[in-house]
Scaffold this motif. Structure first.
Motif, mmCIF file in Angstrom:
data_model
loop_
_atom_site.group_PDB
_atom_site.id
_atom_site.type_symbol
_atom_site.label_atom_id
_atom_site.label_comp_id
_atom_site.label_asym_id
_atom_site.label_seq_id
_atom_site.Cartn_x
_atom_site.Cartn_y
_atom_site.Cartn_z
ATOM 1 N N PRO A 90 0.915 -1.023 0.050
ATOM 2 C CA PRO A 90 -0.151 -0.034 -0.030
ATOM 3 C C PRO A 90 0.665 0.972 -0.392
ATOM 4 O O PRO A 90 0.324 2.420 -0.358
ATOM 5 N N ASP A 91 1.568 1.278 0.472
ATOM 6 C CA ASP A 91 2.735 2.496 0.460
ATOM 7 C C ASP A 91 3.447 2.997 -0.646
ATOM 8 O O ASP A 91 4.751 3.899 -0.745
ATOM 9 N N VAL A 95 0.637 3.197 -6.601
ATOM 10 C CA VAL A 95 0.528 2.327 -5.803
ATOM 11 C C VAL A 95 -0.580 3.844 -4.918
ATOM 12 O O VAL A 95 -2.018 3.858 -5.235
ATOM 13 N N LYS A 96 0.602 4.667 -3.884
ATOM 14 C CA LYS A 96 0.198 5.363 -3.681
ATOM 15 C C LYS A 96 -0.398 6.948 -4.361
ATOM 16 O O LYS A 96 -1.721 7.710 -4.253
ATOM 17 N N ARG A 99 -4.223 4.702 -7.406
ATOM 18 C CA ARG A 99 -4.854 3.863 -6.635
ATOM 19 C C ARG A 99 -5.607 4.866 -5.437
ATOM 20 O O ARG A 99 -5.565 5.170 -4.599
ATOM 21 N N PHE A 101 -8.522 4.787 -2.742
ATOM 22 C CA PHE A 101 -8.881 3.695 -1.524
ATOM 23 C C PHE A 101 -10.681 4.427 -1.068
ATOM 24 O O PHE A 101 -10.531 5.623 -0.910
#
Ligand code: SF4
Ligand code: SF4
Length: 101
Positions: A90-91, A95-96, A99, A101
């Motif tokens: 996630p980090d 992704v950050k 994406r 969330f």
């Protein structure tokens, strides 16, 4: 999957992943370890099995500029991975960045 910063994503694909794209990596090194998937589809990072070219003291690739030629398992982390790869943490910078969330 909800996305953000689509303009940068498209621009990076079209221009061949330049320095702006590269700068998103925070050098955590997670994508340079072997991965396994169990029967339930869960993915595990094998932290005892780093790529032989990874310097685990600082997470730097020791052959970065030649990595695709030197390492058969190495592939560019591109838009598809940034959006879909389930093994990215996630980090992870990609992704950050892309994406939602
Ligand atoms: S997982 Fe993401 S942030 Fe970590 S090294 Fe790989 S690309 Fe860079
Ligand atoms: S060759 Fe590829 S997988 Fe291996 S350490 Fe370098 S960037 Fe990571």
């Amino acid at each position: 999957m909800k996305l953000k910063n689509i303009g940068l994503l498209i621009r990076s694909v079209l221009t061949g992943y330049g320095s702006e794209w590269e700068s998103l990596c925070n050098n955590c090194g997670v994508c340079c370890y072997e991965k396994t998937e169990n029967d339930d589809g869960a993915i595990f990072i094998e932290f005892d099995k780093p790529c032989s070219y990874l310097d685990t003291s600082n997470n730097n690739c020791t052959v970065y500029n030649e990595r695709f030629r030197k390492c058969r398992e190495c592939s560019r982390l591109g838009a598809w991975h940034a959006i879909y790869a389930r093994w990215l943490p996630p980090d992870c910078g990609y992704v950050k960045k892309f994406r939602k969330f």
